[in-house]
Design a protein around this motif. Structure first.
Motif, mmCIF file in Angstrom:
data_model
loop_
_atom_site.group_PDB
_atom_site.id
_atom_site.type_symbol
_atom_site.label_atom_id
_atom_site.label_comp_id
_atom_site.label_asym_id
_atom_site.label_seq_id
_atom_site.Cartn_x
_atom_site.Cartn_y
_atom_site.Cartn_z
ATOM 1 N N LEU A 1 3.342 13.914 -0.883
ATOM 2 C CA LEU A 1 3.015 12.746 -0.058
ATOM 3 C C LEU A 1 4.148 12.440 0.926
ATOM 4 C CD1 LEU A 1 1.378 10.503 -2.790
ATOM 5 C CD2 LEU A 1 0.214 11.631 -0.885
ATOM 6 N N PHE B 1 0.099 5.863 -7.242
ATOM 7 C CA PHE B 1 -0.975 6.846 -7.136
ATOM 8 C C PHE B 1 -0.621 8.179 -7.797
ATOM 9 C CE2 PHE B 1 -3.017 10.278 -4.649
ATOM 10 C CZ PHE B 1 -4.340 10.050 -5.022
ATOM 11 N N TRP C 1 0.827 -1.205 0.000
ATOM 12 C CA TRP C 1 0.000 0.000 0.000
ATOM 13 C C TRP C 1 0.862 1.255 0.000
ATOM 14 C CZ3 TRP C 1 -4.605 0.184 -1.727
ATOM 15 C CH2 TRP C 1 -5.448 -0.925 -1.615
ATOM 16 N N ASP C 2 1.955 1.237 0.746
ATOM 17 C CA ASP C 2 2.864 2.387 0.732
ATOM 18 C C ASP C 2 3.463 2.576 -0.650
ATOM 19 O OD1 ASP C 2 2.384 3.016 3.335
ATOM 20 O OD2 ASP C 2 4.280 2.260 4.116
ATOM 21 N N TRP D 1 0.713 4.137 -2.767
ATOM 22 C CA TRP D 1 0.418 5.547 -2.476
ATOM 23 C C TRP D 1 1.554 6.486 -2.851
ATOM 24 C CZ3 TRP D 1 -4.197 7.168 -2.281
ATOM 25 C CH2 TRP D 1 -5.224 6.364 -1.762
#
Length: 193
Positions: free
Chosen positions: A175, A44, A36-37, A40
């Motif tokens: 981010l 993303f 997920w990191d 993101w």
């Protein structure tokens, strides 16, 4: 490449901070990347920028100008933050902490080790952010040069690729700045407890 300008170590150190913090231990050298990191922070931004380029008519010149000004400011601020964080870095082990303070509890020992590790990760993240900001400024410069060149037979502007890269790097930087802010908050929060 000269070892004086080789940034691979900084990039590896930053990527190594993208792990699942809930399942990893401080002493664990083999932390697994959190998918997920990775999504993101790297995928993303590409999806968002692709959407922007395909579906929204952006005034690139004004946006790139604003981005380059903010990147210039970020570089200075991040360099100052890097100096402040480097003053906090301590190479302390479980044994050295116990030797300094024999009455330290196991809970306090773990908290101090986590804090020291978080500071080390923060140092890596700030260094990475500086690289991304400087790289973005270089790409802005290249995009400016390409926008002034007319290439016969090509209907799109040659500066679109650098513009895409600048937007991608800028979103990645934003981010990462949120991650830096959260880690700084956690470090300072532990000081107030």
């Amino acid at each position: 490449m000269s070892s004086k300008v080789n940034i691979k170590g900084i990039l590896k150190a930053h990527i190594s901070t993208l792990y699942d913090a809930k399942s990893a231990k401080v002493d664990d050298d083999e932390k697994k990347l959190d998918p997920w990191d990775v999504f993101w922070f790297f995928i993303f931004p590409g999806v968002v920028v692709t959407f922007l380029f395909l579906f929204i008519d952006l005034k690139h010149d004004k946006i790139i100008n604003a981005i380059s000004i903010s990147l210039s400011i970020f570089v200075g601020l991040l360099l100052n933050l890097l100096v402040l964080i480097s003053a906090q870095l301590k190479k302390e082990t479980r044994e050295s902490l116990k030797q300094k303070n024999p009455s330290i509890t196991d809970k306090d020992l773990e908290l101090q080790l986590k804090k020291n590790y978080l500071i080390k990760e923060l140092y890596s993240n700030i260094s990475y952010s500086i690289i991304i900001a400087v790289l973005s400024l270089v790409v802005v410069f290249i995009g400016y040069i390409l926008s002034e060149i007319y290439i016969p037979g090509i209907s799109i502007k040659a500066s679109l690729i650098p513009n895409f890269l600048v937007y991608y790097l800028y979103l990645n930087l934003l981010l990462t700045l949120f991650m830096i802010l959260k880690r700084t908050y956690l470090i300072l929060e532990s000081e107030f407890k």
